[in-house]
Scaffold this active site. Structure first.
Site, PDB file in Angstrom:
ATOM      1  N   HIS A 143       0.850  -1.203   0.000  1.00 29.30           N
ATOM      2  CA  HIS A 143       0.000   0.000   0.000  1.00 29.30           C
ATOM      3  C   HIS A 143       0.871   1.234   0.000  1.00 29.30           C
ATOM      4  O   HIS A 143       1.757   1.369   0.840  1.00 29.30           O
ATOM      5  CB  HIS A 143      -0.907   0.018   1.236  1.00 29.30           C
ATOM      6  N   LYS A 170      -1.281  -7.942  -4.492  1.00 26.95           N
ATOM      7  CA  LYS A 170      -2.143  -6.773  -4.288  1.00 26.95           C
ATOM      8  C   LYS A 170      -1.266  -5.521  -4.241  1.00 26.95           C
ATOM      9  O   LYS A 170      -0.336  -5.433  -3.429  1.00 26.95           O
ATOM     10  CB  LYS A 170      -2.946  -6.865  -2.986  1.00 26.95           C
ATOM     11  N   LYS A 317     -15.448  22.945 -19.867  1.00 30.90           N
ATOM     12  CA  LYS A 317     -16.209  23.080 -21.115  1.00 30.90           C
ATOM     13  C   LYS A 317     -15.486  23.948 -22.151  1.00 30.90           C
ATOM     14  O   LYS A 317     -15.599  23.705 -23.352  1.00 30.90           O
ATOM     15  CB  LYS A 317     -17.581  23.685 -20.829  1.00 30.90           C
ATOM     16  N   ASP A 354     -26.099  21.418 -24.386  1.00 30.55           N
ATOM     17  CA  ASP A 354     -26.773  22.303 -23.418  1.00 30.55           C
ATOM     18  C   ASP A 354     -27.738  23.233 -24.144  1.00 30.55           C
ATOM     19  O   ASP A 354     -28.861  23.455 -23.715  1.00 30.55           O
ATOM     20  CB  ASP A 354     -25.747  23.184 -22.684  1.00 30.55           C
TER      21      ASP A 354
END
Ligand code: NAP
Length: 532
Positions: A143, A170, A317, A354
């Site tokens: 980890h 893992k 956007k 939109d």
């Protein structure tokens, strides 16, 4: 393994490698053994494949007293037993020896999986001295709570874990940006080709996609919490969302990936809407939230044809216009793209749904009050006042102008109102001027600011007195569905159109761009009304 950044190179041919289904594991994190057992039963009821017993979470845990009860057969789910020390992100603070003894006991009691940390894996295996039961799989885990190492470092970590004799590898890392996850996907694909079982996950909100998309890249399992607040790692989704929203049981190598690019994006309801719509037409696709800091870097990293289309929201956007190879002319005029499609030749094409969503909602709102069936837009020739000059303001202003309306812009920052006014050839007003603006009857008003949006539901962009001048009022805000502006406009006798209608229609437009199929209108409407 090649140290490539782009996920374009790593997606395996669909049927290249035989593979098992990615398992869904629910961590049981209760403080008392009885509650932990109840969590396992609840996980089974949810449809999990296995449960992780986090022994380090148990208060006053006594292995010889508690483990036989926790692992008593018959069990509702296979058990993954983890006894995580503090130095690896867990809660166990004692010596290794008692911890190893507890894990060994868990194996003897029939635990299907036991997790041991890489740092002590050799020591644990020596401790076991060959007494690991055949049917128990040893997961050796690493980890990293700071970052996601380079592809080379991940490959070397993988080799180190394999060298311990682990049955399952893992690797959990932390994303500082969403592109970090692409390196984990590369490791997963590499392991899949070599038939090395691996759990590869990237923690925190920028790593969220690793938890949903690991079935596509061959991850051995993914974790889903029993409920919100019971996560065992940062930004772990609930098992219910993995099953019901993201449909992970159906995700495989061929699954197309769509999603919403934004920052923030975690609150977005678009995944609920689009995933259910995809499912309704039987499309092998999944729609995820992409928490993106740098749009250009994101698009060049996830450049595989499998990352097939994106919704774009605040603040990307405008950058999306620059990042697309081709942009629809109206989206270019508006200066905002909210939908990106990857064409088969790899080119990115940008659209703006939109404006179509908002304008068609207003047109239909007006038509519903009229007797005529004229094909001429009911906006033609009308005075159309837009409050706001941001992305939504531009979309409404361009859309209304396209339909032949005479557009007026009012904005808090007057210079921005002037700028947009100049672009579309309409006058600009301050918000104070707007209060007394009443040049004619029958005007249309569109609020495109966030004023009145939850939690500021008592705010409104225009006084009720001033609203009396308008015949039609639209509000882009859709939380709440009925804003104060719309309520007062209706009280003044205006036709009102909700932002929810714009939301539904822009999403339907995106669905059509994504799939080439007609959007399931009533289903999408129903989902929005039921679940958002
Ligand atoms: P944006 O680009 O950030 O623009 C925000 C606009 O609101 C600017 O004109 C800003 O004025 C004005 N504004 C913000 N706070 C204000 C305040 N307190 N008082 C007066 N004016 C204020 O945002 P956007 O993308 O256009 O989105 C605007 C709203 O539309 C949001 O509420 C969003 O949720 C909604 N929206 C709805 C849909 C839908 O499907 N229904 C789709 C897109 C957007 P300045 O220029 O002075 O900063």
């Amino acid at each position: 393994m090649a140290a490539v950044m782009s996920v374009s190179a790593v997606v395996p041919p669909a049927a290249a490698v035989a593979r098992a289904r990615t398992l869904l594991c629910v961590p049981a994190t209760a403080r008392a053994p009885r509650e932990m057992a109840a969590e396992v039963a609840a996980a089974a009821a949810l449809g999990a494949d296995l449960a992780e017993l986090r022994l380090d979470r148990l208060a006053g845990f006594a292995p010889r007293r508690d483990l036989p009860a926790l692992l008593a057969k018959p069990r509702t789910l296979p058990a993954l037993v983890t006894y995580r020390p503090k130095w690896e992100g867990g809660e166990y603070e004692g010596d290794d020896e008692p911890r190893f003894e507890a894990l060994q006991l868990a194996m003897e009691l029939g635990a299907e999986y036991v997790d041991i940390e890489l740092k002590v894996a050799d020591k644990f295996i020596k401790f076991m001295s060959g007494k690991k039961p055949e049917n128990c799989k040893l997961i050796v885990s690493s980890h990293n709570y700071d970052n996601t190492p380079s592809a080379e470092e991940l490959a070397s970590l993988l080799a180190q874990i394999q060298a311990t004799g682990a049955d399952i590898v893992k690797i959990a890392t932390t994303a500082t940006e969403i592109v970090d996850v692409s390196r984990m996907f590369q490791i997963l694909v590499h392991c899949q080709e070599k038939q090395v079982p691996i759990i590869g996950l990237v923690m925190n909100d920028r790593g969220f996609i690793s938890r949903v998309l690991c079935p596509k890249f061959g991850g051995y399992l993914t974790f889903g919490s029993l409920e919100k607040g019971k996560e065992s790692a940062p930004s772990q989704p609930t098992a219910a969302d993995l099953i019901n929203v993201y449909n992970i049981r159906q995700i495989g190598p061929d699954t197309k990936v769509f999603g919403i690019i934004g920052n923030p994006v975690g609150h977005s309801k678009s995944p609920i809407l689009h995933n259910e719509a995809f499912r309704s037409v039987g499309l092998n696709a999944v729609y995820v939230p992409f928490l993106v800091d740098d749009l250009a870097k994101f698009l060049s990293t996830y450049s595989s044809p499998d990352f097939a289309g994106f919704s774009c929201t605040i603040p990307h956007k405008e950058a999306a216009v620059r990042c697309c190879d081709e942009v629809d002319p109206i989206a270019r005029d508006i200066g905002a793209v909210n939908t990106i499609i990857r064409k088969p030749d790899g080119k990115l094409v940008g659209y703006n749904t939109d404006y179509v969503g908002a304008i068609s909602a207003i047109e239909d709102g007006i038509r519903a009050t009229q007797q005529t069936h004229s094909t001429v837009s009911p906006l033609a020739g009308r005075l159309f006042v837009v409050i706001g000059a941001g992305g939504a303001g531009k979309a409404l202003a361009y859309g209304a102008k396209e339909k032949g309306a005479r557009v007026v812009i009012a904005n808090r920052t007057f210079a921005r109102a002037q700028e947009l006014g100049n672009l579309i050839g309409g006058p600009a007003l301050t918000l104070t001027e707007l209060e007394n603006y009443h040049p004619e009857e029958g005007m249309i008003l569109a609020n495109t600011t966030a004023i009145g949006m939850h939690p500021n539901v008592n705010e409104t962009p225009l006084s009720k007195q001033a609203l009396k001048s308008y015949a039609v009022v639209f509000d882009a805000v859709y939380t709440p569905k009925e804003t104060r502006l719309l309520r007062e406009a209706a009280e003044c006798g205006a036709t009102v159109v909700s932002g929810l209608e714009m939301f539904i229609r822009q999403a339907m437009g995106q669905f059509e761009h994504f799939t080439g199929m007609p959007a399931p209108d009533s289903l999408m409407r129903d989902i929005v009304l039921r679940k958002t």
